[in-house]
Scaffold this motif. Sequence first.
Motif, PDB file in Angstrom:
ATOM      1  N   ILE A   5       0.853  -1.184   0.000  1.00  0.00           N
ATOM      2  CA  ILE A   5       0.000   0.000   0.000  1.00  0.00           C
ATOM      3  C   ILE A   5       0.897   1.244   0.000  1.00  0.00           C
ATOM      4  CG2 ILE A   5      -0.236   0.149   2.502  1.00  0.00           C
ATOM      5  CD1 ILE A   5      -3.249   0.758   1.966  1.00  0.00           C
ATOM      6  N   LYS A   7       1.154   5.789   0.063  1.00  0.00           N
ATOM      7  CA  LYS A   7       0.571   6.988   0.667  1.00  0.00           C
ATOM      8  C   LYS A   7      -0.669   7.429  -0.103  1.00  0.00           C
ATOM      9  CE  LYS A   7       2.218  10.876  -0.516  1.00  0.00           C
ATOM     10  NZ  LYS A   7       3.026  12.034  -0.859  1.00  0.00           N
ATOM     11  N   GLU A   9      -2.764   5.671  -1.807  1.00  0.00           N
ATOM     12  CA  GLU A   9      -3.903   4.793  -1.525  1.00  0.00           C
ATOM     13  C   GLU A   9      -4.520   5.095  -0.165  1.00  0.00           C
ATOM     14  OE1 GLU A   9      -2.907   0.749  -3.941  1.00  0.00           O
ATOM     15  OE2 GLU A   9      -1.510   1.298  -2.347  1.00  0.00           O
ATOM     16  N   LEU A  10      -3.686   5.444   0.811  1.00  0.00           N
ATOM     17  CA  LEU A  10      -4.214   5.820   2.129  1.00  0.00           C
ATOM     18  C   LEU A  10      -5.001   7.125   2.036  1.00  0.00           C
ATOM     19  CD1 LEU A  10      -1.212   4.946   4.463  1.00  0.00           C
ATOM     20  CD2 LEU A  10      -3.411   3.778   4.332  1.00  0.00           C
ATOM     21  N   TYR A  15      -7.549   9.239   4.603  1.00  0.00           N
ATOM     22  CA  TYR A  15      -6.580   9.815   5.533  1.00  0.00           C
ATOM     23  C   TYR A  15      -6.057  11.142   4.992  1.00  0.00           C
ATOM     24  CZ  TYR A  15      -6.257   5.506   8.248  1.00  0.00           C
ATOM     25  OH  TYR A  15      -6.544   4.439   9.049  1.00  0.00           O
ATOM     26  N   ALA A  20      -1.216  10.062   6.354  1.00  0.00           N
ATOM     27  CA  ALA A  20      -0.822   8.972   5.456  1.00  0.00           C
ATOM     28  C   ALA A  20       0.698   8.853   5.397  1.00  0.00           C
ATOM     29  CB  ALA A  20      -1.402   9.194   4.066  1.00  0.00           C
ATOM     30  N   ILE A  23       1.925   7.246   8.610  1.00  0.00           N
ATOM     31  CA  ILE A  23       1.640   5.805   8.658  1.00  0.00           C
ATOM     32  C   ILE A  23       2.678   5.045   7.833  1.00  0.00           C
ATOM     33  CG2 ILE A  23       0.013   4.009   7.942  1.00  0.00           C
ATOM     34  CD1 ILE A  23      -2.242   6.029   8.671  1.00  0.00           C
ATOM     35  N   LYS A  49       0.776  -4.257   3.267  1.00  0.00           N
ATOM     36  CA  LYS A  49      -0.515  -3.935   3.893  1.00  0.00           C
ATOM     37  C   LYS A  49      -0.557  -4.436   5.324  1.00  0.00           C
ATOM     38  CE  LYS A  49      -3.783  -3.550   0.142  1.00  0.00           C
ATOM     39  NZ  LYS A  49      -4.978  -4.073  -0.473  1.00  0.00           N
ATOM     40  N   VAL A  52       0.762  -1.879   7.707  1.00  0.00           N
ATOM     41  CA  VAL A  52      -0.159  -0.746   7.860  1.00  0.00           C
ATOM     42  C   VAL A  52      -1.360  -1.162   8.708  1.00  0.00           C
ATOM     43  CG1 VAL A  52      -1.672   0.859   6.629  1.00  0.00           C
ATOM     44  CG2 VAL A  52       0.588   0.331   5.710  1.00  0.00           C
ATOM     45  N   GLU A  53      -1.856  -2.373   8.487  1.00  0.00           N
ATOM     46  CA  GLU A  53      -2.993  -2.870   9.267  1.00  0.00           C
ATOM     47  C   GLU A  53      -2.622  -2.992  10.741  1.00  0.00           C
ATOM     48  OE1 GLU A  53      -3.883  -6.490   7.185  1.00  0.00           O
ATOM     49  OE2 GLU A  53      -5.047  -5.438   5.653  1.00  0.00           O
ATOM     50  N   THR A  56      -2.552   0.766  12.086  1.00  0.00           N
ATOM     51  CA  THR A  56      -3.844   1.454  12.138  1.00  0.00           C
ATOM     52  C   THR A  56      -4.918   0.647  12.844  1.00  0.00           C
ATOM     53  OG1 THR A  56      -4.524   0.573   9.996  1.00  0.00           O
ATOM     54  CG2 THR A  56      -3.391   2.700   9.991  1.00  0.00           C
ATOM     55  N   PHE A  60      -7.440  -3.693   5.461  1.00  0.00           N
ATOM     56  CA  PHE A  60      -7.587  -3.135   4.122  1.00  0.00           C
ATOM     57  C   PHE A  60      -7.877  -4.205   3.113  1.00  0.00           C
ATOM     58  CE2 PHE A  60      -5.217   0.223   6.212  1.00  0.00           C
ATOM     59  CZ  PHE A  60      -5.860   1.341   5.764  1.00  0.00           C
TER      60      PHE A  60
END
Length: 60
Positions: A5, A7, A9-10, A15, A20, A23, A49, A52-53, A56, A60
């Motif tokens: 993923i 920035k 896409e976030l 976001y 973003a 993250i 991903k 990131v999951e 956060t 996703f």
Amino acid sequence: MATVISKEELIAVGYPKSTAQGIIREAKALMIQRGYAFYINKRLGRVPKEAVEQITGIKF
């Protein structure tokens, strides 16, 4: 479905730009801690991903 993923896409998910970026920065630091030294690269803007999951708490 991609396993990485970026920035952009976030931001598309909702976001703000600075959040973003933060993250992605945190995810890169997490991947470096796990032993993936190539995430030290400033130009690399895609992270897994899963990282990131974990940061956060959102799937996703």
